[in-house]
Design a protein around this motif. Structure first.
Motif, PDB file in Angstrom:
ATOM      1  N   PRO B  26      -4.921  40.879  41.018  1.00 32.02           N
ATOM      2  CA  PRO B  26      -4.504  40.197  39.790  1.00 32.02           C
ATOM      3  C   PRO B  26      -5.719  39.559  39.112  1.00 32.02           C
ATOM      4  O   PRO B  26      -6.631  39.067  39.793  1.00 32.02           O
ATOM      5  CB  PRO B  26      -3.550  39.090  40.283  1.00 32.02           C
ATOM      6  N   ILE B  28      -6.447  36.741  36.055  1.00 39.35           N
ATOM      7  CA  ILE B  28      -5.914  35.742  35.137  1.00 39.35           C
ATOM      8  C   ILE B  28      -6.920  35.553  34.014  1.00 39.35           C
ATOM      9  O   ILE B  28      -8.111  35.370  34.276  1.00 39.35           O
ATOM     10  CB  ILE B  28      -5.713  34.397  35.869  1.00 39.35           C
ATOM     11  N   MET B  40      -1.835  37.396  32.600  1.00 36.97           N
ATOM     12  CA  MET B  40      -2.289  37.936  33.874  1.00 36.97           C
ATOM     13  C   MET B  40      -2.080  39.432  33.852  1.00 36.97           C
ATOM     14  O   MET B  40      -1.024  39.905  33.423  1.00 36.97           O
ATOM     15  CB  MET B  40      -1.530  37.320  35.046  1.00 36.97           C
ATOM     16  N   TRP B  42      -3.839  43.354  35.772  1.00 37.82           N
ATOM     17  CA  TRP B  42      -4.377  43.879  37.036  1.00 37.82           C
ATOM     18  C   TRP B  42      -5.692  44.599  36.798  1.00 37.82           C
ATOM     19  O   TRP B  42      -5.936  45.143  35.724  1.00 37.82           O
ATOM     20  CB  TRP B  42      -3.354  44.822  37.682  1.00 37.82           C
ATOM     21  N   ARG B  62      -1.080  49.677  34.980  1.00 32.99           N
ATOM     22  CA  ARG B  62      -0.304  50.300  36.053  1.00 32.99           C
ATOM     23  C   ARG B  62       0.692  51.297  35.488  1.00 32.99           C
ATOM     24  O   ARG B  62       0.943  52.340  36.084  1.00 32.99           O
ATOM     25  CB  ARG B  62       0.421  49.215  36.864  1.00 32.99           C
ATOM     26  N   CYS B 104      -0.953  37.903  23.580  1.00 33.34           N
ATOM     27  CA  CYS B 104       0.321  38.521  23.973  1.00 33.34           C
ATOM     28  C   CYS B 104       0.752  39.601  22.986  1.00 33.34           C
ATOM     29  O   CYS B 104       0.582  39.448  21.769  1.00 33.34           O
ATOM     30  CB  CYS B 104       1.397  37.448  24.077  1.00 33.34           C
ATOM     31  N   HIS B 105       1.369  40.654  23.533  1.00 35.95           N
ATOM     32  CA  HIS B 105       1.822  41.754  22.672  1.00 35.95           C
ATOM     33  C   HIS B 105       3.018  41.347  21.803  1.00 35.95           C
ATOM     34  O   HIS B 105       3.402  42.094  20.899  1.00 35.95           O
ATOM     35  CB  HIS B 105       2.181  42.974  23.520  1.00 35.95           C
ATOM     36  N   CYS B 111       0.909  34.812  26.871  1.00 40.70           N
ATOM     37  CA  CYS B 111       2.102  35.504  27.391  1.00 40.70           C
ATOM     38  C   CYS B 111       3.087  34.535  28.044  1.00 40.70           C
ATOM     39  O   CYS B 111       4.256  34.874  28.238  1.00 40.70           O
ATOM     40  CB  CYS B 111       1.674  36.549  28.417  1.00 40.70           C
ATOM     41  N   SER B 142       5.329  47.029  27.250  1.00 36.08           N
ATOM     42  CA  SER B 142       4.529  45.854  27.545  1.00 36.08           C
ATOM     43  C   SER B 142       3.065  46.076  27.241  1.00 36.08           C
ATOM     44  O   SER B 142       2.563  47.196  27.276  1.00 36.08           O
ATOM     45  CB  SER B 142       4.685  45.504  29.010  1.00 36.08           C
ATOM     46  N   HIS B 144       0.705  44.612  29.094  1.00 42.00           N
ATOM     47  CA  HIS B 144      -0.166  44.485  30.277  1.00 42.00           C
ATOM     48  C   HIS B 144       0.500  44.975  31.550  1.00 42.00           C
ATOM     49  O   HIS B 144       0.508  44.298  32.553  1.00 42.00           O
ATOM     50  CB  HIS B 144      -0.688  43.060  30.438  1.00 42.00           C
ATOM     51  N   GLU B 145       1.066  46.134  31.463  1.00 35.62           N
ATOM     52  CA  GLU B 145       1.552  46.814  32.666  1.00 35.62           C
ATOM     53  C   GLU B 145       0.620  47.953  33.049  1.00 35.62           C
ATOM     54  O   GLU B 145       0.727  48.538  34.071  1.00 35.62           O
ATOM     55  CB  GLU B 145       2.965  47.342  32.448  1.00 35.62           C
TER      56      GLU B 145
END
Lengths: 145, 145
Positions: B26, B28, B40, B42, B62, B104-105, B111, B142, B144-145
Motif C-alpha cells: 500500500p 499512502i 491510498m 498500490w 490492480r 479523487c476521481h 478520497c 475507480s 485507484h484500483e
C-alpha cells in the motif's frame, strides 16, 4: 477470521465496506491535530465495529490472528476523533488522539520514520522512548502485524 | 505482475521492502504542505522505482493490471516531496504536491470524503470539479484500483 460471525447483525455502515479476500481493509491512523500519519494496520469487520463502539482503535493482528487493542501493552491508545472511508470503500482513515505521543513500537511518534535519501532509507525521526521501557525486555516483532 | 523482471538490477533500497504475495505494498499519498491524506493506492517494485526516478507518483492498477501514472488522464499529477517507509517495511508514504488540488476521481480533494456520523457514511467534503469535466463522459469505475 470470524468474518461471517462478525457480520451477523452488522450495522449497514459496516456492510458498505469492501473487505479483501481475507476479510480485511487497511486502516490509516492520522493525528487529528497535527495531521501526522502515525501508522497503518489492518481491520476486520469486528475490529472496526469495536473501534466505533469503544471510541478507541482496535485492529486485527494478522500475525497473532486476533483482535489487537492498540495500546493494550504500551498504554499508547488511539482515541478516535473521526472514522473516514475512501471512495472505493476499501480503506479506512482514523483521525485520532495518540496517547503518549508514540504510535510506533520502536518508540517513535510515527511508524514512517525512514525517508529515502540518496538511495538509502535514512532514519530521520527520533526515538522518544526506549521500547524496553514501553514493553519490557521480552518484547519482539512488530507492533502492527 | 512482472515482479521478478522489475527487480532485476533493483537498487538495494527497493530490496528492503516486504512486498505482499502479489508483489505489492500500500502507498499512502499525503499533501506535503497541509498534511491532508489524499488517497491510498498500490505499488509494485517497478512503480515505486519509477516514482523515485521520475519524481511523480506511479502506482500499480490492480484492476487494469498495469502501471498507472497518477494524473495521466486528469492532469492531477502528484509531485514527490518525500518517500517514506514504515517500521515493518511494508507500507509506503508519499508526501506530495497535488496538482490541481484534486486527488479523487469524484472531483474531491481527498478520497476520504466520507465520515461515519450517526451510523452512516456522510459525505462531508465538497466536489471541487465535475468528474466529467476532468475525465470526459466515458469515465467510469475507480481511479485507484
Amino acid at each position: 477470521m470470524q468474518e461471517s460471525n462478525a457480520r451477523v447483525g452488522a450495522p449497514d455502515w459496516l456492510e458498505e465496506i469492501r473487505w479483501n479476500a481475507d476479510g480485511l481493509v487497511p486502516a490509516i491512523a492520522q493525528d487529528a491535530v497535527t495531521g501526522d500519519i502515525l501508522m497503518m494496520a489492518w481491520m476486520n469487520a469486528e475490529s472496526l465495529r469495536l473501534t466505533a463502539e469503544e471510541g478507541q482503535a482496535v485492529y486485527w493482528s494478522r500475525s497473532r490472528g486476533k483482535l489487537w487493542r492498540k495500546g493494550e501493552t504500551s498504554g499508547h491508545q488511539q482515541v478516535i476523533s473521526e472514522i473516514r472511508l475512501d471512495c472505493d470503500e476499501d480503506v479506512i482513515l482514523l483521525k485520532v488522539e495518540q496517547k503518549g505521543g508514540i504510535a510506533c513500537h520502536t518508540g517513535r511518534r510515527s511508524c514512517f520514520y525512514r525517508r529515502l535519501e540518496g538511495g538509502q532509507w535514512a532514519s530521520v525521526d527520533p526515538v522518544l522512548r526506549n521500547p524496553e521501557a514501553i514493553y519490557g525486555k521480552k518484547q519482539g516483532g512488530s507492533n502492527h502485524e
